[in-house]
Enzyme design. Structure first.
Site, PDB file in Angstrom:
ATOM      1  N   ASP A 154      -1.346 -20.778  25.971  1.00  0.00           N
ATOM      2  CA  ASP A 154      -1.720 -22.367  25.597  1.00  0.00           C
ATOM      3  C   ASP A 154      -2.402 -21.545  23.807  1.00  0.00           C
ATOM      4  O   ASP A 154      -2.137 -20.280  23.561  1.00  0.00           O
ATOM      5  CB  ASP A 154      -3.214 -23.024  25.796  1.00  0.00           C
ATOM      6  CG  ASP A 154      -3.372 -24.178  25.593  1.00  0.00           C
ATOM      7  OD1 ASP A 154      -2.958 -24.899  24.604  1.00  0.00           O
ATOM      8  OD2 ASP A 154      -4.739 -24.176  24.554  1.00  0.00           O
ATOM      9  N   ASP A 156      -4.140 -23.070  20.485  1.00  0.00           N
ATOM     10  CA  ASP A 156      -5.455 -23.947  20.429  1.00  0.00           C
ATOM     11  C   ASP A 156      -6.861 -23.310  20.640  1.00  0.00           C
ATOM     12  O   ASP A 156      -6.357 -23.534  22.297  1.00  0.00           O
ATOM     13  CB  ASP A 156      -5.676 -24.619  19.100  1.00  0.00           C
ATOM     14  CG  ASP A 156      -4.596 -25.431  18.117  1.00  0.00           C
ATOM     15  OD1 ASP A 156      -5.274 -25.615  17.242  1.00  0.00           O
ATOM     16  OD2 ASP A 156      -3.537 -25.548  18.279  1.00  0.00           O
TER      17      ASP A 156
END
Length: 414
Positions: A154, A156
Protein backbone atom coordinates in the site's frame (compact mmCIF):
# COMPACT_ATOMS: atom_id res chain seq x y z
CA UNK A 1 -35.28 -5.37 22.50
CA UNK A 2 -31.93 -4.05 21.20
CA UNK A 3 -29.67 -3.21 24.09
CA UNK A 4 -27.00 -0.54 24.12
CA UNK A 5 -24.39 -3.31 24.40
CA UNK A 6 -25.62 -4.99 21.20
CA UNK A 7 -25.67 -1.68 19.35
CA UNK A 8 -22.12 -0.85 20.44
CA UNK A 9 -20.97 -4.37 19.58
CA UNK A 10 -22.44 -4.13 16.09
CA UNK A 11 -20.99 -0.71 15.44
CA UNK A 12 -17.58 -1.16 17.03
CA UNK A 13 -16.57 -4.78 17.32
CA UNK A 14 -17.82 -6.15 14.02
CA UNK A 15 -15.96 -3.74 11.80
CA UNK A 16 -13.31 -2.24 14.07
CA UNK A 17 -11.63 -5.41 15.31
CA UNK A 18 -9.97 -8.51 13.97
CA UNK A 19 -11.67 -11.48 15.60
CA UNK A 20 -8.70 -13.87 15.33
CA UNK A 21 -6.41 -11.41 17.07
CA UNK A 22 -9.00 -10.68 19.74
CA UNK A 23 -9.48 -14.43 20.34
CA UNK A 24 -5.73 -15.03 20.77
CA UNK A 25 -5.57 -11.99 23.03
CA UNK A 26 -8.24 -13.58 25.22
CA UNK A 27 -6.30 -16.84 25.42
CA UNK A 28 -3.20 -15.00 26.63
CA UNK A 29 -5.12 -13.05 29.28
CA UNK A 30 -5.39 -16.09 31.59
CA UNK A 31 -1.66 -16.83 31.97
CA UNK A 32 -0.99 -13.11 32.27
CA UNK A 33 -3.34 -12.87 35.24
CA UNK A 34 -2.06 -16.07 36.84
CA UNK A 35 1.68 -15.56 36.29
CA UNK A 36 2.42 -11.85 35.99
CA UNK A 37 2.45 -11.17 39.77
CA UNK A 38 2.40 -7.33 39.62
CA UNK A 39 4.02 -5.59 42.59
CA UNK A 40 4.50 -2.01 43.68
CA UNK A 41 8.15 -1.80 42.72
CA UNK A 42 10.62 -3.38 40.33
CA UNK A 43 13.30 -3.20 43.02
CA UNK A 44 12.87 -6.75 44.22
CA UNK A 45 14.68 -10.06 43.90
CA UNK A 46 15.93 -10.25 40.30
CA UNK A 47 16.04 -14.04 40.44
CA UNK A 48 12.34 -14.11 41.27
CA UNK A 49 11.59 -11.70 38.43
CA UNK A 50 13.49 -13.91 35.99
CA UNK A 51 11.65 -16.99 37.22
CA UNK A 52 8.27 -15.32 36.80
CA UNK A 53 9.19 -14.15 33.30
CA UNK A 54 10.39 -17.63 32.35
CA UNK A 55 7.17 -19.21 33.60
CA UNK A 56 5.03 -16.66 31.75
CA UNK A 57 7.09 -17.15 28.58
CA UNK A 58 6.53 -20.90 28.79
CA UNK A 59 2.76 -20.53 29.14
CA UNK A 60 2.55 -18.05 26.26
CA UNK A 61 4.68 -20.38 24.13
CA UNK A 62 2.36 -23.32 24.82
CA UNK A 63 -0.67 -21.27 23.79
CA UNK A 64 0.92 -20.16 20.52
CA UNK A 65 1.96 -23.77 19.85
CA UNK A 66 -1.66 -24.89 20.32
CA UNK A 67 -2.98 -22.12 18.06
CA UNK A 68 -0.37 -23.06 15.46
CA UNK A 69 -1.75 -26.60 15.47
CA UNK A 70 -5.30 -25.28 15.07
CA UNK A 71 -4.18 -23.18 12.11
CA UNK A 72 -2.45 -26.18 10.53
CA UNK A 73 -5.67 -28.18 10.90
CA UNK A 74 -7.63 -25.27 9.41
CA UNK A 75 -5.30 -25.13 6.39
CA UNK A 76 -5.58 -28.91 5.92
CA UNK A 77 -9.38 -28.72 5.92
CA UNK A 78 -9.34 -26.06 3.20
CA UNK A 79 -6.79 -28.03 1.18
CA UNK A 80 -8.98 -31.14 1.42
CA UNK A 81 -12.02 -29.25 0.12
CA UNK A 82 -13.80 -29.26 3.46
CA UNK A 83 -13.69 -25.58 4.46
CA UNK A 84 -15.75 -24.51 7.43
CA UNK A 85 -15.29 -27.79 9.28
CA UNK A 86 -12.08 -27.01 11.12
CA UNK A 87 -12.12 -26.52 14.88
CA UNK A 88 -10.66 -23.04 14.44
CA UNK A 89 -13.53 -22.07 12.12
CA UNK A 90 -16.00 -23.00 14.85
CA UNK A 91 -14.05 -21.07 17.47
CA UNK A 92 -13.47 -18.00 15.25
CA UNK A 93 -16.18 -18.02 12.54
CA UNK A 94 -14.70 -15.03 10.69
CA UNK A 95 -11.26 -16.59 10.23
CA UNK A 96 -10.16 -16.57 6.60
CA UNK A 97 -7.76 -18.57 4.43
CA UNK A 98 -4.03 -19.04 4.94
CA UNK A 99 -1.73 -19.94 2.06
CA UNK A 100 1.33 -21.01 4.04
CA UNK A 101 1.83 -22.51 7.51
CA UNK A 102 2.07 -19.98 10.35
CA UNK A 103 4.96 -20.69 12.69
CA UNK A 104 3.42 -18.94 15.67
CA UNK A 105 5.61 -20.52 18.33
CA UNK A 106 8.84 -19.38 16.67
CA UNK A 107 7.28 -16.01 15.81
CA UNK A 108 6.32 -15.44 19.44
CA UNK A 109 9.84 -16.25 20.62
CA UNK A 110 11.26 -13.80 18.10
CA UNK A 111 8.92 -10.97 19.09
CA UNK A 112 9.25 -11.72 22.81
CA UNK A 113 12.99 -11.30 22.43
CA UNK A 114 12.40 -7.84 20.94
CA UNK A 115 9.32 -6.62 22.83
CA UNK A 116 9.85 -8.41 26.18
CA UNK A 117 6.20 -9.39 26.36
CA UNK A 118 6.77 -12.08 28.99
CA UNK A 119 8.52 -9.64 31.32
CA UNK A 120 5.57 -7.26 31.51
CA UNK A 121 3.57 -7.53 34.72
CA UNK A 122 1.07 -4.70 34.40
CA UNK A 123 0.33 -4.63 30.66
CA UNK A 124 -1.10 -7.81 29.15
CA UNK A 125 -0.26 -8.99 25.61
CA UNK A 126 -1.90 -6.42 23.37
CA UNK A 127 -3.55 -6.31 19.98
CA UNK A 128 -0.34 -4.87 18.52
CA UNK A 129 1.80 -7.59 20.12
CA UNK A 130 -0.32 -10.29 18.48
CA UNK A 131 -0.52 -8.43 15.16
CA UNK A 132 3.29 -8.31 14.97
CA UNK A 133 3.60 -11.96 16.03
CA UNK A 134 1.24 -12.93 13.20
CA UNK A 135 3.33 -10.85 10.78
CA UNK A 136 6.47 -12.71 11.86
CA UNK A 137 4.65 -16.04 11.53
CA UNK A 138 3.59 -15.12 8.00
CA UNK A 139 7.18 -14.25 7.04
CA UNK A 140 8.46 -17.53 8.44
CA UNK A 141 5.72 -19.38 6.55
CA UNK A 142 6.73 -17.78 3.26
CA UNK A 143 10.45 -18.27 3.70
CA UNK A 144 10.21 -21.87 4.92
CA UNK A 145 7.79 -22.98 2.23
CA UNK A 146 8.19 -21.60 -1.29
CA UNK A 147 10.00 -18.31 -0.72
CA UNK A 148 9.03 -14.75 -1.65
CA UNK A 149 8.63 -13.90 -5.32
CA UNK A 150 6.45 -10.76 -5.20
CA UNK A 151 5.95 -8.13 -2.51
CA UNK A 152 3.18 -5.57 -2.93
CA UNK A 153 2.71 -2.47 -0.82
CA UNK A 154 0.00 0.00 0.00
CA UNK A 155 1.14 3.63 -0.23
CA UNK A 156 -0.13 5.98 2.47
CA UNK A 157 0.82 4.98 6.04
CA UNK A 158 2.68 1.95 4.64
CA UNK A 159 5.56 3.40 2.63
CA UNK A 160 5.10 7.05 3.62
CA UNK A 161 3.00 9.13 5.98
CA UNK A 162 -0.65 9.77 5.15
CA UNK A 163 -0.91 12.28 2.31
CA UNK A 164 2.88 12.52 1.95
CA UNK A 165 5.21 11.36 -0.83
CA UNK A 166 8.00 8.81 -1.15
CA UNK A 167 11.01 11.13 -0.94
CA UNK A 168 14.66 10.24 -1.50
CA UNK A 169 15.42 10.10 2.24
CA UNK A 170 12.73 7.50 2.95
CA UNK A 171 14.34 4.52 4.75
CA UNK A 172 12.16 2.03 2.88
CA UNK A 173 13.89 2.81 -0.44
CA UNK A 174 17.12 0.83 0.14
CA UNK A 175 14.98 -2.08 1.37
CA UNK A 176 12.87 -2.00 -1.80
CA UNK A 177 16.02 -1.83 -3.91
CA UNK A 178 17.28 -4.87 -2.01
CA UNK A 179 14.16 -6.81 -3.04
CA UNK A 180 14.75 -5.88 -6.69
CA UNK A 181 18.43 -6.83 -6.41
CA UNK A 182 17.27 -10.26 -5.22
CA UNK A 183 15.29 -10.64 -8.47
CA UNK A 184 12.01 -10.23 -6.62
CA UNK A 185 9.11 -8.29 -8.04
CA UNK A 186 7.76 -5.21 -6.28
CA UNK A 187 4.31 -3.74 -6.76
CA UNK A 188 2.80 -0.63 -5.23
CA UNK A 189 -0.94 -1.26 -5.13
CA UNK A 190 -2.58 2.00 -4.21
CA UNK A 191 -6.01 3.56 -4.10
CA UNK A 192 -4.70 6.63 -5.92
CA UNK A 193 -6.48 6.40 -9.25
CA UNK A 194 -4.35 8.53 -11.55
CA UNK A 195 -4.34 7.89 -15.28
CA UNK A 196 -1.11 9.85 -15.89
CA UNK A 197 2.40 8.62 -15.06
CA UNK A 198 3.40 12.15 -14.06
CA UNK A 199 1.13 12.11 -10.98
CA UNK A 200 2.51 8.79 -9.74
CA UNK A 201 6.02 10.10 -10.30
CA UNK A 202 5.23 13.06 -8.03
CA UNK A 203 4.13 10.67 -5.25
CA UNK A 204 6.89 8.05 -5.72
CA UNK A 205 9.77 10.20 -7.00
CA UNK A 206 12.31 9.06 -4.41
CA UNK A 207 11.93 5.38 -5.24
CA UNK A 208 11.62 5.80 -9.00
CA UNK A 209 14.73 8.00 -9.17
CA UNK A 210 16.65 5.55 -6.96
CA UNK A 211 15.78 2.68 -9.30
CA UNK A 212 16.77 4.80 -12.30
CA UNK A 213 20.10 5.88 -10.77
CA UNK A 214 21.12 2.53 -9.26
CA UNK A 215 24.40 1.39 -10.86
CA UNK A 216 23.90 -2.23 -9.86
CA UNK A 217 20.32 -3.00 -10.91
CA UNK A 218 20.03 -4.81 -14.22
CA UNK A 219 17.38 -3.80 -16.79
CA UNK A 220 15.29 -6.88 -15.95
CA UNK A 221 15.49 -6.12 -12.23
CA UNK A 222 14.33 -2.54 -12.84
CA UNK A 223 11.39 -3.87 -14.82
CA UNK A 224 10.37 -5.80 -11.72
CA UNK A 225 8.73 -2.63 -10.35
CA UNK A 226 5.09 -1.81 -11.16
CA UNK A 227 2.43 0.52 -9.82
CA UNK A 228 -1.20 -0.58 -9.72
CA UNK A 229 -3.51 2.42 -9.28
CA UNK A 230 -7.15 2.71 -8.34
CA UNK A 231 -6.92 -0.59 -6.42
CA UNK A 232 -7.01 -2.68 -9.62
CA UNK A 233 -7.68 -0.34 -12.53
CA UNK A 234 -4.50 1.28 -13.88
CA UNK A 235 -1.17 -0.52 -14.28
CA UNK A 236 2.13 1.29 -14.87
CA UNK A 237 5.51 -0.40 -15.31
CA UNK A 238 8.95 1.06 -14.75
CA UNK A 239 10.52 2.56 -17.87
CA UNK A 240 14.14 3.69 -17.93
CA UNK A 241 13.58 6.19 -20.78
CA UNK A 242 10.41 7.94 -19.64
CA UNK A 243 11.01 11.25 -17.80
CA UNK A 244 8.46 10.04 -15.24
CA UNK A 245 10.10 6.59 -14.92
CA UNK A 246 6.74 4.92 -15.62
CA UNK A 247 4.65 4.05 -18.66
CA UNK A 248 1.01 3.00 -18.85
CA UNK A 249 0.34 -0.68 -19.55
CA UNK A 250 -2.76 -1.25 -21.72
CA UNK A 251 -5.46 -3.25 -19.95
CA UNK A 252 -5.43 -6.07 -22.48
CA UNK A 253 -1.86 -6.89 -21.35
CA UNK A 254 -2.69 -7.52 -17.71
CA UNK A 255 -6.43 -7.96 -17.11
CA UNK A 256 -7.45 -11.19 -15.45
CA UNK A 257 -9.93 -13.26 -17.47
CA UNK A 258 -12.71 -12.51 -14.97
CA UNK A 259 -12.04 -8.77 -15.23
CA UNK A 260 -12.75 -8.75 -18.95
CA UNK A 261 -16.41 -9.35 -18.08
CA UNK A 262 -16.67 -6.02 -16.26
CA UNK A 263 -18.63 -4.01 -18.79
CA UNK A 264 -18.87 -0.23 -18.96
CA UNK A 265 -22.63 -0.12 -18.37
CA UNK A 266 -22.28 -1.99 -15.05
CA UNK A 267 -19.37 0.22 -14.00
CA UNK A 268 -21.39 3.34 -14.71
CA UNK A 269 -24.44 1.97 -12.90
CA UNK A 270 -22.46 1.03 -9.79
CA UNK A 271 -20.73 4.40 -9.62
CA UNK A 272 -24.09 6.15 -10.09
CA UNK A 273 -25.53 4.28 -7.08
CA UNK A 274 -22.44 5.00 -5.00
CA UNK A 275 -22.49 8.68 -5.96
CA UNK A 276 -26.15 9.02 -5.01
CA UNK A 277 -25.44 7.41 -1.63
CA UNK A 278 -22.42 9.63 -1.05
CA UNK A 279 -24.44 12.76 -1.85
CA UNK A 280 -27.08 11.65 0.65
CA UNK A 281 -24.39 11.24 3.32
CA UNK A 282 -22.97 14.67 2.57
CA UNK A 283 -26.42 16.13 3.10
CA UNK A 284 -27.53 14.03 6.08
CA UNK A 285 -24.25 14.30 7.98
CA UNK A 286 -23.54 17.87 6.87
CA UNK A 287 -20.11 16.80 5.64
CA UNK A 288 -17.74 19.61 4.64
CA UNK A 289 -16.92 17.79 1.43
CA UNK A 290 -17.56 17.70 -2.29
CA UNK A 291 -18.28 14.68 -4.47
CA UNK A 292 -15.56 13.70 -6.95
CA UNK A 293 -16.35 11.43 -9.91
CA UNK A 294 -13.47 9.70 -11.69
CA UNK A 295 -13.11 7.16 -14.48
CA UNK A 296 -13.52 4.15 -12.20
CA UNK A 297 -14.15 5.68 -8.80
CA UNK A 298 -16.31 8.16 -6.94
CA UNK A 299 -15.76 9.71 -3.54
CA UNK A 300 -16.13 12.63 -1.19
CA UNK A 301 -13.22 14.81 -0.15
CA UNK A 302 -13.02 17.96 2.01
CA UNK A 303 -11.22 21.16 0.94
CA UNK A 304 -7.59 21.58 2.07
CA UNK A 305 -7.25 22.27 5.79
CA UNK A 306 -10.62 20.73 6.64
CA UNK A 307 -10.99 17.53 8.65
CA UNK A 308 -13.90 15.09 8.70
CA UNK A 309 -14.37 13.18 11.94
CA UNK A 310 -13.58 9.47 12.05
CA UNK A 311 -17.16 8.65 13.02
CA UNK A 312 -18.55 10.52 10.02
CA UNK A 313 -16.09 8.79 7.69
CA UNK A 314 -16.97 5.35 9.04
CA UNK A 315 -20.71 6.06 8.86
CA UNK A 316 -20.32 7.14 5.25
CA UNK A 317 -18.33 4.02 4.34
CA UNK A 318 -20.84 1.67 5.96
CA UNK A 319 -23.86 3.41 4.42
CA UNK A 320 -22.39 3.40 0.92
CA UNK A 321 -21.09 -0.16 1.18
CA UNK A 322 -24.46 -1.43 2.37
CA UNK A 323 -26.31 0.49 -0.33
CA UNK A 324 -24.15 -0.77 -3.17
CA UNK A 325 -24.08 -4.36 -1.87
CA UNK A 326 -27.88 -4.48 -1.89
CA UNK A 327 -28.08 -3.30 -5.49
CA UNK A 328 -28.29 -5.71 -8.42
CA UNK A 329 -25.07 -4.45 -9.98
CA UNK A 330 -23.27 -4.58 -6.63
CA UNK A 331 -23.87 -8.32 -6.46
CA UNK A 332 -22.11 -9.02 -9.77
CA UNK A 333 -19.39 -6.35 -9.95
CA UNK A 334 -16.65 -6.19 -7.28
CA UNK A 335 -16.03 -2.85 -5.61
CA UNK A 336 -14.25 -1.38 -2.62
CA UNK A 337 -15.64 1.32 -0.30
CA UNK A 338 -12.94 2.60 2.02
CA UNK A 339 -12.00 5.28 4.53
CA UNK A 340 -8.95 7.11 3.24
CA UNK A 341 -8.26 8.92 6.51
CA UNK A 342 -9.96 12.16 5.53
CA UNK A 343 -12.06 11.08 2.56
CA UNK A 344 -14.23 8.19 1.41
CA UNK A 345 -14.00 6.57 -2.01
CA UNK A 346 -15.63 3.73 -3.89
CA UNK A 347 -13.44 2.01 -6.48
CA UNK A 348 -14.30 -0.58 -9.06
CA UNK A 349 -12.55 -3.80 -8.06
CA UNK A 350 -10.38 -4.09 -4.95
CA UNK A 351 -6.83 -4.95 -3.91
CA UNK A 352 -7.36 -8.68 -4.24
CA UNK A 353 -7.83 -8.10 -7.96
CA UNK A 354 -4.92 -5.65 -8.03
CA UNK A 355 -2.54 -8.10 -6.38
CA UNK A 356 -3.73 -10.99 -8.55
CA UNK A 357 -3.24 -8.86 -11.67
CA UNK A 358 0.36 -8.14 -10.59
CA UNK A 359 0.89 -11.87 -10.02
CA UNK A 360 -0.33 -12.61 -13.55
CA UNK A 361 1.62 -9.74 -15.14
CA UNK A 362 4.86 -11.19 -13.76
CA UNK A 363 4.18 -14.60 -15.25
CA UNK A 364 1.88 -16.20 -12.70
CA UNK A 365 3.55 -15.80 -9.31
CA UNK A 366 1.69 -18.03 -6.86
CA UNK A 367 -0.20 -16.61 -3.90
CA UNK A 368 2.01 -18.81 -1.70
CA UNK A 369 4.99 -16.72 -2.87
CA UNK A 370 3.34 -13.30 -2.57
CA UNK A 371 3.29 -10.91 0.38
CA UNK A 372 1.08 -7.81 0.58
CA UNK A 373 1.99 -5.16 3.15
CA UNK A 374 -0.63 -2.62 4.23
CA UNK A 375 -2.12 -0.75 7.14
CA UNK A 376 -5.87 -1.21 6.61
CA UNK A 377 -7.12 -4.69 7.45
CA UNK A 378 -10.36 -4.08 9.30
CA UNK A 379 -13.45 -5.69 7.80
CA UNK A 380 -15.09 -2.47 6.60
CA UNK A 381 -13.69 0.78 5.29
CA UNK A 382 -10.23 -0.74 4.90
CA UNK A 383 -8.92 -1.32 1.39
CA UNK A 384 -6.11 -3.76 2.24
CA UNK A 385 -8.59 -6.24 3.76
CA UNK A 386 -9.51 -7.88 0.44
CA UNK A 387 -5.83 -8.54 -0.36
CA UNK A 388 -6.13 -11.49 2.04
CA UNK A 389 -8.04 -13.26 -0.74
CA UNK A 390 -5.00 -13.09 -3.03
CA UNK A 391 -1.96 -13.79 -0.89
CA UNK A 392 -0.26 -13.76 2.49
CA UNK A 393 -0.47 -10.36 4.17
CA UNK A 394 1.36 -8.33 6.82
CA UNK A 395 -0.56 -5.74 8.84
CA UNK A 396 1.61 -2.76 9.75
CA UNK A 397 0.72 0.48 11.54
CA UNK A 398 3.32 2.92 10.20
CA UNK A 399 6.06 3.30 7.56
CA UNK A 400 8.60 2.57 10.32
CA UNK A 401 7.00 -0.84 10.84
CA UNK A 402 7.32 -1.54 7.11
CA UNK A 403 11.06 -0.91 7.37
CA UNK A 404 11.25 -3.23 10.39
CA UNK A 405 9.27 -5.90 8.54
CA UNK A 406 11.60 -5.83 5.52
CA UNK A 407 14.63 -6.00 7.79
CA UNK A 408 13.05 -8.94 9.59
CA UNK A 409 12.50 -10.67 6.24
CA UNK A 410 16.20 -10.26 5.44
CA UNK A 411 17.11 -11.56 8.90
CA UNK A 412 14.84 -14.60 8.63
CA UNK A 413 16.32 -15.48 5.25
CA UNK A 414 19.81 -15.25 6.73
Amino acid sequence: MTTRYRVEYALKVSHRRDQLIEWIKGLLAVPFVLHSQPTVTYLEDSANLAAVAAGTHQRYTEIFRDVEELLRDHINHERDASPGKSKLKHLVPSVGSFYTPLYLEDAFKYQDNHRFISRRRFVAPSFNDIRLILNSAQLLGLVRSSGVGLVTFDGDVTLYDDGACLTSDNPSIPRLLRLLHQDRKVGIVTAAGYTEAEKYYARLKGLLDAVHDSPSLTPSQREGLVVMGGESNFLFRYDHVSPYRLVYVPRDQWLLPEMTAWNDSDITALLDIAESSLRACVKNLNLPATVLRKDRAVGVSPPPGTKISREQLEETVLVVQNTVERSAVGSRLPFCAFNGGNDVFVDIGDKSWGVRACQQYFGGIERTRTLHVGDQFLSAGANDFKARLACTTAWIASPAETVQLLDELAEVEG
